[in-house]
Design a protein around this motif. Sequence first.
Motif, mmCIF file in Angstrom:
data_model
loop_
_atom_site.group_PDB
_atom_site.id
_atom_site.type_symbol
_atom_site.label_atom_id
_atom_site.label_comp_id
_atom_site.label_asym_id
_atom_site.label_seq_id
_atom_site.Cartn_x
_atom_site.Cartn_y
_atom_site.Cartn_z
ATOM 1 N N CYS A 141 0.816 -1.134 0.021
ATOM 2 C CA CYS A 141 0.047 -0.002 0.025
ATOM 3 C C CYS A 141 0.846 1.284 0.032
ATOM 4 O O CYS A 141 0.632 2.067 -0.690
ATOM 5 C CB CYS A 141 -1.056 -0.323 1.261
ATOM 6 S SG CYS A 141 -2.182 1.367 1.295
ATOM 7 N N ALA A 142 1.797 1.289 0.852
ATOM 8 C CA ALA A 142 2.800 2.211 0.826
ATOM 9 C C ALA A 142 3.732 2.348 -0.502
ATOM 10 O O ALA A 142 3.787 3.680 -0.925
ATOM 11 C CB ALA A 142 3.684 2.215 2.077
ATOM 12 N N HIS A 175 -4.742 4.723 2.338
ATOM 13 C CA HIS A 175 -5.650 3.811 3.294
ATOM 14 C C HIS A 175 -5.827 2.496 2.874
ATOM 15 O O HIS A 175 -5.787 2.055 1.585
ATOM 16 C CB HIS A 175 -7.330 4.484 3.025
ATOM 17 C CG HIS A 175 -7.341 5.887 3.261
ATOM 18 N ND1 HIS A 175 -7.572 6.651 2.224
ATOM 19 C CD2 HIS A 175 -7.432 6.646 4.371
ATOM 20 C CE1 HIS A 175 -7.727 7.927 2.568
ATOM 21 N NE2 HIS A 175 -7.468 7.811 3.952
ATOM 22 N N LEU A 216 0.004 5.206 6.917
ATOM 23 C CA LEU A 216 -1.096 4.635 6.529
ATOM 24 C C LEU A 216 -2.277 4.871 7.637
ATOM 25 O O LEU A 216 -1.913 4.887 8.755
ATOM 26 C CB LEU A 216 -0.846 3.188 6.300
ATOM 27 C CG LEU A 216 0.037 2.777 5.054
ATOM 28 C CD1 LEU A 216 -0.011 1.315 4.975
ATOM 29 C CD2 LEU A 216 -0.215 3.337 3.755
#
Length: 313
Positions: free
Chosen positions: A113-114, A120, A158
């Motif tokens: 995700c990062a 999110h 996040l």
Amino acid sequence: MVSIGVQTKNVVFDSDPAAGFQMLRDAGFSCADFSLNSYLLNTSLYRFELNDFFDRSDAELEQYFSPHKKGATAAGITLNQMHMPYPLCVPNGGGDLNDYLQQTVACKSMKLCAYFQCPHIVVHGFKLARNLGSEDAEWEQTEKFLDSLAPLARELHLTICVENLYNSAGGSLVEGPCCNARKAAERIDRFNDRHHGELLGFCFDTGHANLTGLDFESFLTTLGHRLKVLHIHDNDGVGDLHQIPFTFTKTRENTASTDWNGFLRGLKSIQFDQVLSFETAPVLSAFPEEMKFKTLQFIADIGQYFAGCLSPS
């Protein structure tokens, strides 16, 4: 002005992710919900079956998804949310399986995700109320898991988002985790105070809310600023169908099955200004392949309609 987003599932394929992201852009979307859950299916996990996708190292996973990241950037698509594989706690699944999901899959999902610069990541709470005897005991186990992720969430900048879910009992669908807005708000605030940062938020799922009979406007108003992302889709009130909004009606007079007016009133009352994100991937396999682009355009048009309804009067 809010943005419009949709799932990458059934549009963005590993064989040519750039083409899928460009299709989303051409259809009218500027954001996307990256369907990381497609790489480790819930249907397999409920059968206690794993694949080796997340056995890759962090570097290998980044290399695997490099074409996706480049494709999204080239098309001008922002990944505003990612869906972690689920369930992360398989009831009666055994310690080895659940440890792998909660320690390896969860952490590698957050790092991905990062990598996508996505702010999110949506996580399903544990469905353990029947096993443990109460919803409070169920949340206690989910909270322990979330506490374990908090340091990494802080490091990666996040926000983890829990989602209102349903469960099944005696052949019927009933409320699952995170269906009490007041409790959700209190728990999010307590978690963020304890960890000194906005590390936990909420994902409101319209389809799940319709199945469990939640009051959309009241729920959203109670959540307020804690609402970070949306999963917008429709159903008949019986099955989790993930269809296009306004698809189902209660009567021949076309009273919508889902309270879209309450949904919009709730969002407007809290001045929601994030992404109207549609979780409608099954629709794209229901229509003929030749109609995929027009179907995406129609979903984006509904998003624009919703956005217009949220504009200041």
